[in-house]
Design a protein around this motif. Sequence first.
Motif, PDB file in Angstrom:
ATOM      1  N   VAL A 146       0.849  -1.192   0.000  1.00  0.00           N
ATOM      2  CA  VAL A 146       0.000   0.000   0.000  1.00  0.00           C
ATOM      3  C   VAL A 146       0.885   1.242   0.000  1.00  0.00           C
ATOM      4  CG1 VAL A 146      -1.792   1.308   1.206  1.00  0.00           C
ATOM      5  CG2 VAL A 146      -1.824  -1.201   1.284  1.00  0.00           C
ATOM      6  N   VAL A 147       0.537   2.215  -0.846  1.00  0.00           N
ATOM      7  CA  VAL A 147       1.237   3.502  -0.897  1.00  0.00           C
ATOM      8  C   VAL A 147       0.221   4.612  -0.684  1.00  0.00           C
ATOM      9  CG1 VAL A 147       2.573   5.102  -2.330  1.00  0.00           C
ATOM     10  CG2 VAL A 147       3.051   2.649  -2.430  1.00  0.00           C
ATOM     11  N   LEU A 148       0.569   5.604   0.126  1.00  0.00           N
ATOM     12  CA  LEU A 148      -0.286   6.762   0.355  1.00  0.00           C
ATOM     13  C   LEU A 148       0.029   7.835  -0.681  1.00  0.00           C
ATOM     14  CD1 LEU A 148       0.103   7.134   4.243  1.00  0.00           C
ATOM     15  CD2 LEU A 148      -1.495   5.674   2.991  1.00  0.00           C
ATOM     16  N   ALA A 149      -1.013   8.469  -1.207  1.00  0.00           N
ATOM     17  CA  ALA A 149      -0.823   9.571  -2.161  1.00  0.00           C
ATOM     18  C   ALA A 149      -1.559  10.794  -1.643  1.00  0.00           C
ATOM     19  CB  ALA A 149      -1.335   9.183  -3.543  1.00  0.00           C
ATOM     20  N   GLY A 150      -0.816  11.831  -1.264  1.00  0.00           N
ATOM     21  CA  GLY A 150      -1.433  13.030  -0.726  1.00  0.00           C
ATOM     22  C   GLY A 150      -2.020  12.828   0.651  1.00  0.00           C
ATOM     23  N   SER A 151      -1.609  11.786   1.349  1.00  0.00           N
ATOM     24  CA  SER A 151      -2.083  11.490   2.708  1.00  0.00           C
ATOM     25  C   SER A 151      -0.886  11.410   3.642  1.00  0.00           C
ATOM     26  CB  SER A 151      -2.848  10.166   2.741  1.00  0.00           C
ATOM     27  OG  SER A 151      -3.973  10.195   1.894  1.00  0.00           O
ATOM     28  N   VAL A 152      -1.095  11.817   4.888  1.00  0.00           N
ATOM     29  CA  VAL A 152       0.004  11.865   5.849  1.00  0.00           C
ATOM     30  C   VAL A 152      -0.179  10.797   6.921  1.00  0.00           C
ATOM     31  CG1 VAL A 152       1.084  13.242   7.666  1.00  0.00           C
ATOM     32  CG2 VAL A 152       0.500  14.304   5.490  1.00  0.00           C
ATOM     33  N   ASP A 153       0.839   9.963   7.073  1.00  0.00           N
ATOM     34  CA  ASP A 153       0.905   8.991   8.158  1.00  0.00           C
ATOM     35  C   ASP A 153       1.697   9.625   9.295  1.00  0.00           C
ATOM     36  OD1 ASP A 153       1.334   6.818   9.843  1.00  0.00           O
ATOM     37  OD2 ASP A 153       2.919   5.985   8.579  1.00  0.00           O
ATOM     38  N   ALA A 155       3.039   8.593  11.952  1.00  0.00           N
ATOM     39  CA  ALA A 155       4.246   7.882  12.383  1.00  0.00           C
ATOM     40  C   ALA A 155       5.291   7.795  11.276  1.00  0.00           C
ATOM     41  CB  ALA A 155       3.887   6.485  12.873  1.00  0.00           C
ATOM     42  N   GLY A 156       4.903   8.095  10.053  1.00  0.00           N
ATOM     43  CA  GLY A 156       5.849   8.043   8.945  1.00  0.00           C
ATOM     44  C   GLY A 156       6.318   6.643   8.587  1.00  0.00           C
ATOM     45  N   LYS A 157       5.482   5.641   8.855  1.00  0.00           N
ATOM     46  CA  LYS A 157       5.884   4.260   8.592  1.00  0.00           C
ATOM     47  C   LYS A 157       5.415   3.753   7.235  1.00  0.00           C
ATOM     48  CE  LYS A 157       5.939   2.882  13.486  1.00  0.00           C
ATOM     49  NZ  LYS A 157       5.349   1.982  14.519  1.00  0.00           N
ATOM     50  N   PRO A 190     -10.276  19.317  10.289  1.00  0.00           N
ATOM     51  CA  PRO A 190     -10.280  19.016  11.726  1.00  0.00           C
ATOM     52  C   PRO A 190      -8.871  18.847  12.285  1.00  0.00           C
ATOM     53  CG  PRO A 190     -11.892  17.675  10.572  1.00  0.00           C
ATOM     54  CD  PRO A 190     -11.080  18.348   9.519  1.00  0.00           C
ATOM     55  N   MET A 191      -8.645  19.345  13.485  1.00  0.00           N
ATOM     56  CA  MET A 191      -7.338  19.232  14.124  1.00  0.00           C
ATOM     57  C   MET A 191      -7.028  17.800  14.574  1.00  0.00           C
ATOM     58  SD  MET A 191      -5.437  21.838  14.056  1.00  0.00           S
ATOM     59  CE  MET A 191      -6.008  22.618  12.545  1.00  0.00           C
ATOM     60  N   THR A 192      -8.010  16.910  14.487  1.00  0.00           N
ATOM     61  CA  THR A 192      -7.757  15.494  14.784  1.00  0.00           C
ATOM     62  C   THR A 192      -6.960  14.845  13.660  1.00  0.00           C
ATOM     63  OG1 THR A 192      -9.924  14.958  13.830  1.00  0.00           O
ATOM     64  CG2 THR A 192      -9.798  15.187  16.233  1.00  0.00           C
ATOM     65  N   HIS A 193      -6.943  15.502  12.490  1.00  0.00           N
ATOM     66  CA  HIS A 193      -6.199  14.971  11.351  1.00  0.00           C
ATOM     67  C   HIS A 193      -4.737  15.404  11.439  1.00  0.00           C
ATOM     68  CE1 HIS A 193     -10.064  14.695   8.663  1.00  0.00           C
ATOM     69  NE2 HIS A 193     -10.180  14.072   9.830  1.00  0.00           N
ATOM     70  N   ALA A 194      -3.830  14.457  11.298  1.00  0.00           N
ATOM     71  CA  ALA A 194      -2.395  14.743  11.429  1.00  0.00           C
ATOM     72  C   ALA A 194      -1.927  15.793  10.430  1.00  0.00           C
ATOM     73  CB  ALA A 194      -1.592  13.456  11.256  1.00  0.00           C
ATOM     74  N   ILE A 195      -2.462  15.766   9.223  1.00  0.00           N
ATOM     75  CA  ILE A 195      -2.023  16.701   8.190  1.00  0.00           C
ATOM     76  C   ILE A 195      -2.318  18.145   8.595  1.00  0.00           C
ATOM     77  CG2 ILE A 195      -4.178  16.631   6.859  1.00  0.00           C
ATOM     78  CD1 ILE A 195      -2.454  16.728   4.321  1.00  0.00           C
ATOM     79  N   ASN A 196      -3.379  18.345   9.379  1.00  0.00           N
ATOM     80  CA  ASN A 196      -3.722  19.689   9.848  1.00  0.00           C
ATOM     81  C   ASN A 196      -2.976  20.070  11.115  1.00  0.00           C
ATOM     82  OD1 ASN A 196      -5.681  20.000   7.762  1.00  0.00           O
ATOM     83  ND2 ASN A 196      -7.105  18.759   8.949  1.00  0.00           N
ATOM     84  N   ARG A 197      -2.972  19.170  12.093  1.00  0.00           N
ATOM     85  CA  ARG A 197      -2.377  19.463  13.398  1.00  0.00           C
ATOM     86  C   ARG A 197      -0.859  19.520  13.365  1.00  0.00           C
ATOM     87  NH1 ARG A 197      -3.887  15.289  15.347  1.00  0.00           N
ATOM     88  NH2 ARG A 197      -2.005  14.085  15.755  1.00  0.00           N
ATOM     89  N   LEU A 198      -0.248  18.593  12.625  1.00  0.00           N
ATOM     90  CA  LEU A 198       1.210  18.465  12.659  1.00  0.00           C
ATOM     91  C   LEU A 198       1.915  19.079  11.455  1.00  0.00           C
ATOM     92  CD1 LEU A 198       1.450  14.770  13.922  1.00  0.00           C
ATOM     93  CD2 LEU A 198       1.525  16.873  15.265  1.00  0.00           C
ATOM     94  N   HIS A 199       1.138  19.572  10.495  1.00  0.00           N
ATOM     95  CA  HIS A 199       1.768  20.115   9.289  1.00  0.00           C
ATOM     96  C   HIS A 199       1.258  21.526   8.983  1.00  0.00           C
ATOM     97  CE1 HIS A 199       3.797  16.325   8.060  1.00  0.00           C
ATOM     98  NE2 HIS A 199       2.854  15.816   8.834  1.00  0.00           N
ATOM     99  N   ARG A 200      -0.007  21.649   8.600  1.00  0.00           N
ATOM    100  CA  ARG A 200      -0.516  22.971   8.215  1.00  0.00           C
ATOM    101  C   ARG A 200      -0.441  23.971   9.372  1.00  0.00           C
ATOM    102  NH1 ARG A 200      -5.048  19.739   5.139  1.00  0.00           N
ATOM    103  NH2 ARG A 200      -4.246  19.824   2.994  1.00  0.00           N
ATOM    104  N   LEU A 201      -0.892  23.561  10.537  1.00  0.00           N
ATOM    105  CA  LEU A 201      -0.867  24.459  11.691  1.00  0.00           C
ATOM    106  C   LEU A 201       0.561  24.809  12.090  1.00  0.00           C
ATOM    107  CD1 LEU A 201      -2.351  26.002  13.903  1.00  0.00           C
ATOM    108  CD2 LEU A 201      -2.396  23.892  15.263  1.00  0.00           C
ATOM    109  N   GLN A 320       9.425   7.861   1.881  1.00  0.00           N
ATOM    110  CA  GLN A 320       8.702   9.086   2.233  1.00  0.00           C
ATOM    111  C   GLN A 320       9.131  10.172   1.251  1.00  0.00           C
ATOM    112  OE1 GLN A 320       6.471   8.978   4.987  1.00  0.00           O
ATOM    113  NE2 GLN A 320       7.006   6.807   4.890  1.00  0.00           N
ATOM    114  N   VAL A 321       8.412  10.270   0.150  1.00  0.00           N
ATOM    115  CA  VAL A 321       8.801  11.167  -0.934  1.00  0.00           C
ATOM    116  C   VAL A 321       8.045  12.495  -0.823  1.00  0.00           C
ATOM    117  CG1 VAL A 321       8.839  11.514  -3.434  1.00  0.00           C
ATOM    118  CG2 VAL A 321       9.333   9.250  -2.465  1.00  0.00           C
ATOM    119  N   GLN A 322       8.782  13.602  -0.893  1.00  0.00           N
ATOM    120  CA  GLN A 322       8.184  14.928  -0.912  1.00  0.00           C
ATOM    121  C   GLN A 322       8.554  15.629  -2.210  1.00  0.00           C
ATOM    122  OE1 GLN A 322       9.318  17.047   2.673  1.00  0.00           O
ATOM    123  NE2 GLN A 322       7.642  16.143   3.837  1.00  0.00           N
TER     124      GLN A 322
END
Length: 341
Positions: A146-153, A155-157, A190-201, A320-322
């Motif tokens: 499985v590969v994530l596209a435009g989604s943030v894990d 834990a980065g695993k 929502p701030m429960t989402h990692a992409i918002n809480r740990l990245h955008r914010l 983990q490609v950016q």
Amino acid sequence: MQKKSSATIYDVANRVGVSLATVSRVVNGNSNVRESTKRKVLDAIEELGYHPNAVARGLASKKTTTIGVVMPDVTDMYYSELARGIDDVANMYHYDVLLTNTDEDPVRETMAVNNLASKQVDGIIFMGNELDNEIINTIIGVDTPVVLAGSVDEAGKLPSVNINYIDAVKEATEAIIKNGHTRVALVTGPMTHAINRLHRLVGYKAALEEAGLEFDESLLFSAHQDYASGLQIAEKLFLAEASAAVTYDDEIALGIMNYMREHGKRIPEDFEIITANDTKFTIITRPQLTSIGQPKYDIGAVAMRMLTKLMNNEVIEETQVQLPHSLERRGTTINPNHVIQ
């Protein structure tokens, strides 16, 4: 008129005078067949119009040449552009794509991953804003790459392809602050989402700190990804006396812009907006929307290429490609070199 029956593998074998196993080897690309025999089998396949059964081939080779794509909203321009990149690379490597829509429902996301794995797809690409523990455990638990596209894990695993959301939001916020704004709002999910809480914010706060501005929680808003939510948030922005906003979705930005204009605000002279997805909405509006530029097609394409490597058990140095982002300056922000009369 009687419908002509489809040719079978038995018909091909009888036409050439070879065993079923020989036809199967040719169909599955097995090199252990004499070139002359292979040519006769291929000619017979073409003459009879035989179409190998993909399921049967998958059972024999333990591959279905099918990948599954889990999408939160097939009508969303951002995700559809990612899907186009996925599909093009999948076709390049002769994979069919099985698409599922989840409406960002965690239960449906979990079911989608399990259902695709049960159909023995060779791999899965997952798209979505939120990755809760259940979906992460489901992804880890299936015996399918499985590969994530435009989604943030968080834990980065899990293998993923994204942009650097911290840097992107920081750059957008800085651009507005440099235009003289001190009350810049952040509109996100929502701030429960990692992409918002740990990245955008985090990116937003970093820009404020570097500019010597204090974080004001009254300028932080959460909204669903649709136009109606933009209108609702715009009213709150108006009451909070925000003079600019950075938002994560183009439809939300449109709602904000139209509300502000309807209530006497000039765009960008009185209110500046930067959005984040850079879909077609950004260029068909007037004024056009300034946006964080995301290589959406490339995110999908690179995610699919990574998946092909995982499916072939190839070694991947970076999971983990950016990809690089940009800031596309348009009509909802003031060009720093432009002097308003």
